[in-house]
Scaffold this motif. Structure first.
Motif, short mmCIF file in Angstrom:
data_model
loop_
_atom_site.label_atom_id
_atom_site.label_comp_id
_atom_site.label_asym_id
_atom_site.label_seq_id
_atom_site.Cartn_x
_atom_site.Cartn_y
_atom_site.Cartn_z
N TYR A 1 0.72 -1.21 0.14
CA TYR A 1 0.17 -0.01 -0.10
C TYR A 1 0.89 1.24 0.06
O TYR A 1 0.52 2.22 -0.39
CB TYR A 1 -0.98 0.00 1.23
CG TYR A 1 -1.97 -0.92 0.77
CD1 TYR A 1 -3.24 -0.25 0.16
CD2 TYR A 1 -2.22 -2.26 1.36
CE1 TYR A 1 -4.33 -0.89 0.17
CE2 TYR A 1 -3.39 -2.90 1.06
CZ TYR A 1 -4.33 -2.32 0.27
OH TYR A 1 -5.74 -3.07 0.19
N LEU A 2 1.85 1.22 0.67
CA LEU A 2 2.78 2.30 0.77
C LEU A 2 3.38 2.65 -0.76
O LEU A 2 3.49 3.69 -1.10
CB LEU A 2 4.10 2.08 1.70
CG LEU A 2 3.48 2.36 3.25
CD1 LEU A 2 4.51 1.66 4.06
CD2 LEU A 2 3.03 3.81 3.62
N ARG A 3 3.89 1.47 -1.35
CA ARG A 3 4.40 1.68 -2.73
C ARG A 3 3.48 2.27 -3.73
O ARG A 3 3.80 3.17 -4.43
CB ARG A 3 4.78 0.39 -3.31
CG ARG A 3 5.48 0.40 -4.45
CD ARG A 3 5.77 -1.24 -5.19
NE ARG A 3 4.48 -1.78 -5.54
CZ ARG A 3 4.00 -2.90 -5.02
NH1 ARG A 3 4.54 -3.49 -4.26
NH2 ARG A 3 2.58 -3.16 -5.38
N ASP A 4 2.34 1.69 -3.52
CA ASP A 4 1.25 2.38 -4.35
C ASP A 4 0.86 3.88 -4.10
O ASP A 4 0.48 4.69 -4.89
CB ASP A 4 -0.12 1.53 -4.33
CG ASP A 4 0.01 -0.08 -4.90
OD1 ASP A 4 1.02 -0.17 -5.43
OD2 ASP A 4 -0.91 -0.78 -4.51
N ALA A 5 0.78 4.10 -2.88
CA ALA A 5 0.56 5.50 -2.32
C ALA A 5 1.59 6.32 -2.99
O ALA A 5 1.40 7.42 -3.77
CB ALA A 5 0.35 5.46 -1.02
N ARG A 6 2.69 5.88 -2.82
CA ARG A 6 3.92 6.94 -3.20
C ARG A 6 3.62 6.96 -4.83
O ARG A 6 3.90 8.13 -5.29
CB ARG A 6 5.36 6.14 -2.86
CG ARG A 6 6.31 7.08 -3.33
CD ARG A 6 7.77 6.61 -2.60
NE ARG A 6 7.68 6.48 -1.25
CZ ARG A 6 7.89 7.44 -0.41
NH1 ARG A 6 8.11 8.72 -0.76
NH2 ARG A 6 7.86 7.35 0.94
N GLU A 7 3.64 6.00 -5.64
CA GLU A 7 3.56 5.93 -6.90
C GLU A 7 2.41 6.98 -7.22
O GLU A 7 2.63 7.88 -8.39
CB GLU A 7 3.35 4.64 -7.60
CG GLU A 7 3.37 4.64 -9.04
CD GLU A 7 3.08 3.13 -9.46
OE1 GLU A 7 2.53 3.10 -10.53
OE2 GLU A 7 3.69 2.29 -9.08
N MET A 8 1.12 6.84 -6.62
CA MET A 8 0.13 7.60 -6.94
C MET A 8 0.32 9.39 -6.81
O MET A 8 -0.12 10.10 -7.41
CB MET A 8 -1.21 7.31 -6.10
CG MET A 8 -1.72 6.24 -6.73
SD MET A 8 -3.33 5.55 -5.60
CE MET A 8 -3.72 4.10 -6.33
N LEU A 9 1.00 9.56 -5.63
CA LEU A 9 1.28 10.83 -5.35
C LEU A 9 2.34 11.31 -6.32
O LEU A 9 2.15 12.50 -6.75
CB LEU A 9 1.95 11.04 -3.86
CG LEU A 9 0.74 10.92 -2.88
CD1 LEU A 9 1.17 10.54 -1.33
CD2 LEU A 9 -0.22 12.04 -2.67
N GLU A 10 3.32 10.84 -6.37
CA GLU A 10 4.40 10.98 -7.37
C GLU A 10 3.80 11.24 -8.87
O GLU A 10 4.02 12.52 -9.54
CB GLU A 10 5.52 9.99 -7.60
CG GLU A 10 6.39 10.05 -6.39
CD GLU A 10 7.42 8.93 -6.20
OE1 GLU A 10 7.41 7.95 -7.35
OE2 GLU A 10 8.30 8.99 -5.22
N THR A 11 3.14 10.69 -9.28
CA THR A 11 1.97 10.67 -10.49
C THR A 11 1.20 11.88 -10.48
O THR A 11 1.46 12.78 -11.49
CB THR A 11 1.30 9.40 -10.77
OG1 THR A 11 2.02 8.17 -10.92
CG2 THR A 11 0.43 9.67 -11.99
N ALA A 12 0.72 12.28 -9.49
CA ALA A 12 -0.04 13.53 -9.35
C ALA A 12 0.93 14.71 -9.55
O ALA A 12 0.49 15.61 -10.07
CB ALA A 12 -1.04 13.56 -8.29
N ARG A 13 1.86 14.67 -8.76
CA ARG A 13 2.94 15.99 -8.70
C ARG A 13 3.43 15.90 -10.15
O ARG A 13 3.61 17.02 -10.29
CB ARG A 13 3.94 15.72 -7.83
CG ARG A 13 3.26 15.58 -6.24
CD ARG A 13 4.05 16.42 -5.21
NE ARG A 13 3.44 16.55 -4.01
CZ ARG A 13 3.23 16.18 -2.84
NH1 ARG A 13 4.03 15.08 -2.95
NH2 ARG A 13 2.77 16.59 -2.02
#
Length: 92
Positions: free
Chosen positions: A75-87
């Motif tokens: 979940y941490l990996r997925d969350a980081r990826e989502m936030l990085e994509t948004a940024r």
């Protein structure tokens, strides 16, 4: 013009606020903080688990605490990826 730049211009429209615009855009493009990543990961886990617990709705922290370390890592990996994509999207 990037989305972040448009937001900065709307938030700080006056020319004398150039430094504020620059700071806004740097913050908007900065890598996600660990606290942000964990908050998103907890919410994602909550959304996945809550339907199975309709009668007893524990807190997000309860699900997070009870989750296996491997599950939290996913979940941490997925969350980081989502936030990085948004940024990345707002910086382009």
């Amino acid at each position: 013009m990037s989305i972040a730049e448009q937001e900065a211009r709307q938030t700080y429209p006056a020319e004398y606020q150039y430094d504020s615009r620059e700071a806004y855009m740097r913050g908007r493009a900065a890598p996600p903080a660990d606290v942000e990543v964990e908050a998103v990961a907890k919410r994602l886990l909550w959304w996945d688990m809550a339907p199975a617990w309709e009668d007893v709705m524990p807190s997000e922290d309860c699900f997070w605490t009870l989750a296996e370390p491997e599950m939290r890592a996913n979940y941490l990996r997925d969350a980081r990826e989502m936030l990085e994509t948004a940024r990345k999207t707002v910086s382009e």
